[in-house]
Design a protein around this motif. Structure first.
Motif, PDB file in Angstrom:
ATOM      1  N   GLY A  26      65.151 -12.746 -30.180  1.00  0.00           N
ATOM      2  CA  GLY A  26      64.252 -13.324 -31.168  1.00  0.00           C
ATOM      3  C   GLY A  26      64.221 -12.517 -32.446  1.00  0.00           C
ATOM      4  O   GLY A  26      64.686 -11.403 -32.514  1.00  0.00           O
ATOM      5  N   HIS A  30      59.146 -14.136 -34.701  1.00  0.00           N
ATOM      6  CA  HIS A  30      58.950 -14.930 -33.493  1.00  0.00           C
ATOM      7  C   HIS A  30      59.730 -14.319 -32.332  1.00  0.00           C
ATOM      8  O   HIS A  30      60.773 -14.838 -31.955  1.00  0.00           O
ATOM      9  N   ALA A  33      62.012 -16.167 -29.503  1.00  0.00           N
ATOM     10  CA  ALA A  33      62.232 -17.554 -29.907  1.00  0.00           C
ATOM     11  C   ALA A  33      63.629 -17.761 -30.479  1.00  0.00           C
ATOM     12  O   ALA A  33      64.100 -16.958 -31.271  1.00  0.00           O
ATOM     13  N   VAL A  36      61.578 -22.042 -34.106  1.00  0.00           N
ATOM     14  CA  VAL A  36      60.190 -22.505 -34.126  1.00  0.00           C
ATOM     15  C   VAL A  36      60.181 -23.788 -34.954  1.00  0.00           C
ATOM     16  O   VAL A  36      60.635 -23.803 -36.103  1.00  0.00           O
ATOM     17  N   ASP A  40      55.901 -25.039 -32.727  1.00  0.00           N
ATOM     18  CA  ASP A  40      56.263 -24.925 -31.317  1.00  0.00           C
ATOM     19  C   ASP A  40      57.535 -24.103 -31.169  1.00  0.00           C
ATOM     20  O   ASP A  40      58.513 -24.310 -31.904  1.00  0.00           O
ATOM     21  N   ARG A  41      57.525 -23.183 -30.213  1.00  0.00           N
ATOM     22  CA  ARG A  41      58.670 -22.317 -29.975  1.00  0.00           C
ATOM     23  C   ARG A  41      59.694 -22.958 -29.041  1.00  0.00           C
ATOM     24  O   ARG A  41      59.316 -23.544 -28.029  1.00  0.00           O
ATOM     25  N   THR A  43      62.211 -21.312 -26.863  1.00  0.00           N
ATOM     26  CA  THR A  43      62.512 -19.946 -26.463  1.00  0.00           C
ATOM     27  C   THR A  43      63.998 -19.770 -26.148  1.00  0.00           C
ATOM     28  O   THR A  43      64.708 -20.741 -25.862  1.00  0.00           O
ATOM     29  N   ASN A 182      66.048 -18.512 -35.397  1.00  0.00           N
ATOM     30  CA  ASN A 182      66.400 -17.115 -35.243  1.00  0.00           C
ATOM     31  C   ASN A 182      67.739 -16.919 -35.977  1.00  0.00           C
ATOM     32  O   ASN A 182      68.692 -17.649 -35.724  1.00  0.00           O
TER      33      ASN A 182
END
Length: 215
Positions: A26, A30, A33, A36, A40-41, A43, A182
Motif C-alpha cells: 500500500g 492508504h 490498499a 481507493v 472504499d478500499r 485491498t 497505489n
C-alpha cells in the motif's frame, strides 16, 4: 491502452497482459490498499485473491505444466489488469446509478443463457470467458452484469459504448469517486477512465543507473 480494447465486448477483466503478482503493502495514504474508489478500499489481499481465482481456473482448465505456462504467458500483466477491471466496475456502476440504470438478476440469467447457447453449453462459456477475458468461472455472472449495465447506460445516454458521450459519463463518475491507485499499480487516468503505468522519478533513476552500470 486502446479504447477499442476497453470497449470491445467486455468492459471489465477483459484485458490480459504478464507481470508477476506484486505483493504491495500500500501507499502511505492508504496502507494495504491497491486502490481507493469512492472512499472504499480495494485491498491488496482482495486483488491477490481475484488473481489467484483466475490462475486456479487456468490450471484446472489446462493439461500439464507446459499448457498452464502457456496460459499464463497469454495473460500477462494479470494483476494490473484485474485491478483495472475492479476499479472500472465501480466507476461504471456509479455512472449507471447517476443515470438511473439498474440491472436485474433475471436480465443477467437471460443474457447468460443466450451466451451459453452460442458457446455450446455452460462449461464452454466459462472456458471461453477464462481464456479470452481472464474471468474466473465464479465471477462470470458479475462480469455479465457489468456488460448489461454498460449497454443500458449507453442506451440511456442515447449513444453506445464506443462513443465519447459514454466515456464522458465514466470520466465524470471517476472524478466523483476520486479514484486513487497505489503507485505500485500505476495511476488512474480520469479522462479515459483507465489505469495507466505510473511515471515514477525514482523508477527512471534506477533504470538509468542500471543502464550505465551495464554499459
Amino acid at each position: 491502452m486502446h479504447r477499442r480494447r476497453r470497449t470491445a465486448f467486455l468492459l471489465s477483466a477483459a484485458l490480459v497482459t504478464a507481470a508477476p503478482l506484486l505483493s504491495a503493502c500500500g501507499n502511505d495514504a492508504h496502507p494495504g490498499a491497491a486502490a481507493v474508489v469512492g472512499g472504499d478500499r480495494i485491498t491488496v489481499s482482495q486483488l491477490e485473491n481475484r488473481v489467484n481465482e483466475v490462475r486456479s481456473a487456468q490450471r484446472a482448465a489446462t493439461t500439464g505444466e507446459a499448457q498452464y505456462e502457456q496460459a499464463i504467458a497469454k495473460s500477462g500483466g494479470l494483476t494490473r489488469d484485474t485491478l483495472h477491471g475492479m476499479v472500472l466496475d465501480r466507476v461504471l456502476h456509479q455512472a449507471a446509478q447517476d443515470a438511473g440504470v439498474t440491472v436485474t438478476r433475471k436480465e443477467v440469467q437471460s443474457f447468460r443463457g443466450d451466451l451459453e447457447k452460442q458457446a455450446g453449453d455452460a462449461k464452454a462459456l466459462e472456458v471461453a470467458w477464462l481464456q479470452q477475458y481472464g474471468v474466473a468461472p465464479e465471477r462470470l455472472d458479475d462480469n455479465l452484469r457489468v456488460q448489461i449495465e454498460a449497454q443500458k447506460l449507453a442506451a440511456a445516454l442515447g449513444t453506445d459504448t464506443s462513443q465519447p458521450a459514454f466515456w464522458k459519463a465514466l470520466s465524470e463518475a471517476s472524478k466523483k469517486m476520486d479514484v486513487d491507485l497505489n503507485p505500485r499499480y500505476g495511476d488512474w487516468d480520469v479522462e479515459k477512465s483507465s489505469r495507466v503505468d505510473a511515471k515514477l522519478p525514482w523508477l527512471r533513476e534506477v533504470t538509468s543507473s542500471g543502464s550505465k552500470e551495464t554499459a
